[in-house]
Design an enzyme around this catalytic site. Structure first.
Site, PDB file in Angstrom:
ATOM      1  N   HIS A 174      -1.951   3.958  -6.793  1.00 35.55           N
ATOM      2  CA  HIS A 174      -2.889   2.896  -7.358  1.00 35.55           C
ATOM      3  C   HIS A 174      -2.036   1.874  -8.371  1.00 35.55           C
ATOM      4  O   HIS A 174      -1.066   2.187  -9.134  1.00 35.55           O
ATOM      5  CB  HIS A 174      -3.802   3.738  -8.449  1.00 35.55           C
ATOM      6  CG  HIS A 174      -4.637   2.847  -9.030  1.00 35.55           C
ATOM      7  ND1 HIS A 174      -5.864   2.694  -8.833  1.00 35.55           N
ATOM      8  CD2 HIS A 174      -4.581   2.033 -10.394  1.00 35.55           C
ATOM      9  CE1 HIS A 174      -6.761   1.724  -9.466  1.00 35.55           C
ATOM     10  NE2 HIS A 174      -5.804   1.395 -10.398  1.00 35.55           N
ATOM     11  N   CYS A 175      -2.151   0.666  -7.865  1.00 33.94           N
ATOM     12  CA  CYS A 175      -1.600  -0.478  -8.380  1.00 33.94           C
ATOM     13  C   CYS A 175      -2.175  -0.987  -9.675  1.00 33.94           C
ATOM     14  O   CYS A 175      -3.412  -1.491  -9.601  1.00 33.94           O
ATOM     15  CB  CYS A 175      -1.236  -1.647  -7.544  1.00 33.94           C
ATOM     16  SG  CYS A 175      -0.396  -3.005  -7.821  1.00 33.94           S
TER      17      CYS A 175
END
Length: 297
Positions: A140-141
């Protein structure tokens, strides 16, 4: 009496667990909102410094500047920023969720995965921040606020490359600006290490201006962002070449991938990969079929 004490002890453990989960998720959601704001703020500040201070000071005469043409530097900077922001938008525009699943799985309290994701099957994860099932989830960025997976991996890698190049270019122009405008010397390699603490002290003593201190601070911001993006880029290219994701590596899951590294890279960058190096455009057909995820597991 013994059963009552055991039940109370179990309830306290569950209460503590849920409170801890709530606190962690609250921190992650806060980071998910702060990180994009930080990125856009740093981008706006970089634009202002370049066009209001760096380029006018370093290239006062468009055609006779010793460091090169003012137009050339302007076009090069805009090219870097266009690709960095373009790939950033494409990373958000093409999320990695699976279109074949609309239900939201419930994560077990005994889930061994990280707090932000729950592993399902066949390379699928349920992201608790995105509230979606992610196909071939890598991570997850927080800077983009969504997950990186099979659809947007190429855009994320190119975003890291161009952001790193933009920060490096800004760092060079920032050092040149301080040298020309404030006569600072960077011949000593230790100058950069002591620049921020000395500049902060001189600012409070009234020796230097606020603009000089701010530019010095931005040098460290560009250096930090550039190094982080370069590290992410190298890591992701290596994982893609191996046919593996970050989630699989964290789980200690070895991928039995018999495809050559060239084919693995081609699956992500597409056959028109050269075009994707210079423009933030789609170079590979995005696939939502669950069967593609099984190739990795």
């Amino acid at each position: 009496m013994k059963d009552s004490s055991s039940s109370l002890w179990t309830a306290q453990i569950l209460l503590h667990y849920h409170a801890d989960m709530f606190t962690r998720m609250l921190k992650l959601r806060l980071l998910n909102a702060v990180a994009p704001a930080y990125f856009f703020t740093a981008t706006a500040v970089t634009f202002i410094l370049h066009f209001c201070f760096f380029i006018p000071t370093l290239f006062p005469n468009p055609d006779t500047s010793p460091g090169g043409s003012k137009t050339l530097h302007t076009v090069f900077f805009l090219f870097l920023m266009f690709n960095a922001l373009g790939n950033y938008i494409m990373t958000i525009k093409y999320p990695a969720e699976s279109a074949n699943e609309t239900g939201v799985p419930v994560c077990s309290p005994h889930c061994s995965d990280m707090v932000d994701a729950h592993y399902l099957l066949n390379g699928r994860h349920f992201c608790k921040l995105c509230k979606k099932v992610i196909l071939k989830r890598d991570h997850h960025c927080f800077f983009t606020g969504n997950c990186i997976g099979n659809k947007n991996m190429r855009y994320f890698i190119m975003f890291c490359i161009y952001t790193s190049c933009t920060c490096l270019y800004s760092l060079v122009l920032g050092v040149a600006f301080l040298t020309v405008e404030y006569s600072l010397s960077f011949e000593n390699p230790l100058t950069f290490l002591t620049l921020l603490p000395f500049s902060t002290g001189y600012f409070f003593m009234g020796t230097i201006s606020g603009l000089q201190l701010f530019v010095v601070l931005m040098l460290y911001v560009w250096l930090g962002i550039g190094l982080v993006c370069a590290g992410f880029c190298c890591q992701q290219v290596l994982l893609v070449a191996r046919g593996q994701t970050w989630c699989q590596m964290q789980r200690g899951q070895l991928v039995d991938n018999h495809s050559p590294w060239r084919n693995n890279l081609m699956d992500v960058f597409g056959t028109r990969w050269i075009l994707g190096l210079i423009l933030p455009v789609q170079t590979v057909e995005t696939c939502t079929d669950e069967m593609d995820a099984q190739k990795q597991d």
